[in-house]
Write a protein that holds these residues in place. Structure first.
Motif, mmCIF file in Angstrom:
data_model
loop_
_atom_site.group_PDB
_atom_site.id
_atom_site.type_symbol
_atom_site.label_atom_id
_atom_site.label_comp_id
_atom_site.label_asym_id
_atom_site.label_seq_id
_atom_site.Cartn_x
_atom_site.Cartn_y
_atom_site.Cartn_z
ATOM 1 N N LYS A 10 0.843 -1.192 0.000
ATOM 2 C CA LYS A 10 0.000 0.000 0.000
ATOM 3 C C LYS A 10 0.882 1.248 0.000
ATOM 4 O O LYS A 10 2.067 1.199 0.331
ATOM 5 C CB LYS A 10 -0.890 0.021 1.252
ATOM 6 C CG LYS A 10 -1.738 -1.225 1.455
ATOM 7 C CD LYS A 10 -2.873 -1.307 0.459
ATOM 8 C CE LYS A 10 -3.763 -2.509 0.724
ATOM 9 N NZ LYS A 10 -4.537 -2.374 1.985
ATOM 10 N N ASP A 11 0.286 2.359 -0.348
ATOM 11 C CA ASP A 11 0.954 3.656 -0.276
ATOM 12 C C ASP A 11 0.000 4.610 0.432
ATOM 13 O O ASP A 11 -1.176 4.286 0.625
ATOM 14 C CB ASP A 11 1.299 4.169 -1.676
ATOM 15 C CG ASP A 11 2.484 5.118 -1.674
ATOM 16 O OD1 ASP A 11 2.710 5.774 -0.637
ATOM 17 O OD2 ASP A 11 3.167 5.231 -2.712
ATOM 18 N N ASP A 132 -4.059 1.316 -2.749
ATOM 19 C CA ASP A 132 -3.405 0.048 -3.077
ATOM 20 C C ASP A 132 -2.553 0.236 -4.327
ATOM 21 O O ASP A 132 -3.034 0.726 -5.346
ATOM 22 C CB ASP A 132 -4.476 -1.024 -3.314
ATOM 23 C CG ASP A 132 -3.913 -2.440 -3.291
ATOM 24 O OD1 ASP A 132 -2.726 -2.607 -3.623
ATOM 25 O OD2 ASP A 132 -4.671 -3.369 -2.942
ATOM 26 N N THR A 133 -1.284 -0.162 -4.260
ATOM 27 C CA THR A 133 -0.404 -0.047 -5.422
ATOM 28 C C THR A 133 -0.646 -1.157 -6.429
ATOM 29 O O THR A 133 -0.163 -1.081 -7.564
ATOM 30 C CB THR A 133 1.075 -0.097 -4.998
ATOM 31 O OG1 THR A 133 1.376 -1.409 -4.504
ATOM 32 C CG2 THR A 133 1.369 0.951 -3.936
ATOM 33 N N ARG A 135 0.626 -4.064 -6.132
ATOM 34 C CA ARG A 135 1.763 -4.983 -6.054
ATOM 35 C C ARG A 135 1.520 -5.984 -4.928
ATOM 36 O O ARG A 135 1.065 -5.619 -3.845
ATOM 37 C CB ARG A 135 3.058 -4.216 -5.811
ATOM 38 C CG ARG A 135 3.330 -3.150 -6.836
ATOM 39 C CD ARG A 135 4.551 -2.327 -6.513
ATOM 40 N NE ARG A 135 5.778 -2.948 -7.004
ATOM 41 C CZ ARG A 135 6.959 -2.341 -6.995
ATOM 42 N NH1 ARG A 135 7.073 -1.120 -6.496
ATOM 43 N NH2 ARG A 135 8.036 -2.954 -7.453
ATOM 44 N N LEU A 150 10.477 0.961 -2.490
ATOM 45 C CA LEU A 150 9.260 1.481 -1.890
ATOM 46 C C LEU A 150 9.307 3.001 -1.749
ATOM 47 O O LEU A 150 10.338 3.578 -1.421
ATOM 48 C CB LEU A 150 9.044 0.857 -0.510
ATOM 49 C CG LEU A 150 8.713 -0.636 -0.450
ATOM 50 C CD1 LEU A 150 8.378 -1.029 0.980
ATOM 51 C CD2 LEU A 150 7.545 -0.983 -1.377
ATOM 52 N N SER A 151 8.173 3.635 -1.963
ATOM 53 C CA SER A 151 8.058 5.079 -1.788
ATOM 54 C C SER A 151 8.051 5.411 -0.297
ATOM 55 O O SER A 151 7.747 4.551 0.540
ATOM 56 C CB SER A 151 6.754 5.577 -2.412
ATOM 57 O OG SER A 151 5.645 5.125 -1.642
ATOM 58 N N SER A 154 4.784 4.369 1.260
ATOM 59 C CA SER A 154 4.658 2.945 1.545
ATOM 60 C C SER A 154 5.410 2.575 2.816
ATOM 61 O O SER A 154 4.934 1.786 3.631
ATOM 62 C CB SER A 154 5.188 2.113 0.373
ATOM 63 O OG SER A 154 4.315 2.178 -0.737
#
Length: 221
Positions: A10-11, A132-133, A135, A150-151, A154
């Protein structure tokens, strides 16, 4: 591995919302701490990790920054700066610690300083917007390559915000590994030793990546 055990990446983004509560002096800060929701205190400790900060990096939370630069009370700023929110079970316990530190300082000084009118402390609360990404991770080993990508959002969601959601204050990676019950006790112990507070989100991401990399370097593929 069944789909229900997949790890969903998730982000998130943080939106700051006004509470309407302000402080211009140390007694005012105390009153605000007694009034605002506990999640406002949480926001003023953790929220700075997700927003661009141009304040003094020596002081990790918004209370310490304001006390240092608006009230010019260095001793109190230093006491507030060393509070680690990761040490507390929840935001209410964190609030009580901040209150105790502020009240102790009020007992020490005769004439509390006032901040200029344009430097009042504005109590905020945070609204986390999660998405939700798409992934998915099926095996923990996959995170060795994925974690460095990951950002910051995230990292915040899975390593910090998770501690309000996952069992016993665990991050999402820790909780997922425990749920898998797949022989990764050494990695779980490594993750439990990470303190997420006194580092930036990129640095925190590097610590998680190092923990997974070190673990799987000694585990046959």
């Amino acid at each position: 591995m069944p789909n229900h055990q997949d790890f969903a990446i998730k982000d998130c983004a943080l939106v700051s919302l006004a509470t309407g509560v302000r402080a211009q002096s140390l007694p005012g800060l105390r009153e605000g701490l007694l009034t605002v929701p506990a999640d406002s205190v949480y926001h003023h400790f953790w929220g700075g990790l997700l927003r661009a900060r141009f304040d003094d990096p020596e002081f990790n939370n918004d209370f310490a920054v304001w006390v240092r630069h608006a009230l010019h009370d260095l001793p109190l700023a230093e006491r507030l700066a060393v509070i680690d929110p990761a040490d507390f079970a929840d935001a209410e316990a964190l609030r009580q610690e901040v209150l105790e530190v502020v009240e102790q300082r009020l007992d020490e000084i005769e004439a509390p300083a006032w901040a200029p009118r344009d430097r009042q402390f504005h109590f905020l609360r945070g609204q986390l917007v999660v998405f939700d990404t798409g992934r998915r991770v099926q095996e923990p080993r996959e995170l060795v390559e994925l974690l460095p990508q990951l950002s910051p959002g995230s990292v915040f969601y899975h390593a910090i915000d998770a501690r309000r959601r996952a069992p016993a204050g665990q991050d999402d990676f820790h909780a997922w590994l425990v749920d898998l019950d797949d022989g990764h006790e050494g990695l779980i112990e490594r993750l439990a030793q990470i303190d997420p507070y006194f580092v930036s989100l990129p640095q925190l991401r590097d610590q998680y990546a190092a923990a997974f990399g070190a673990h799987f370097a000694g585990v046959p593929a």
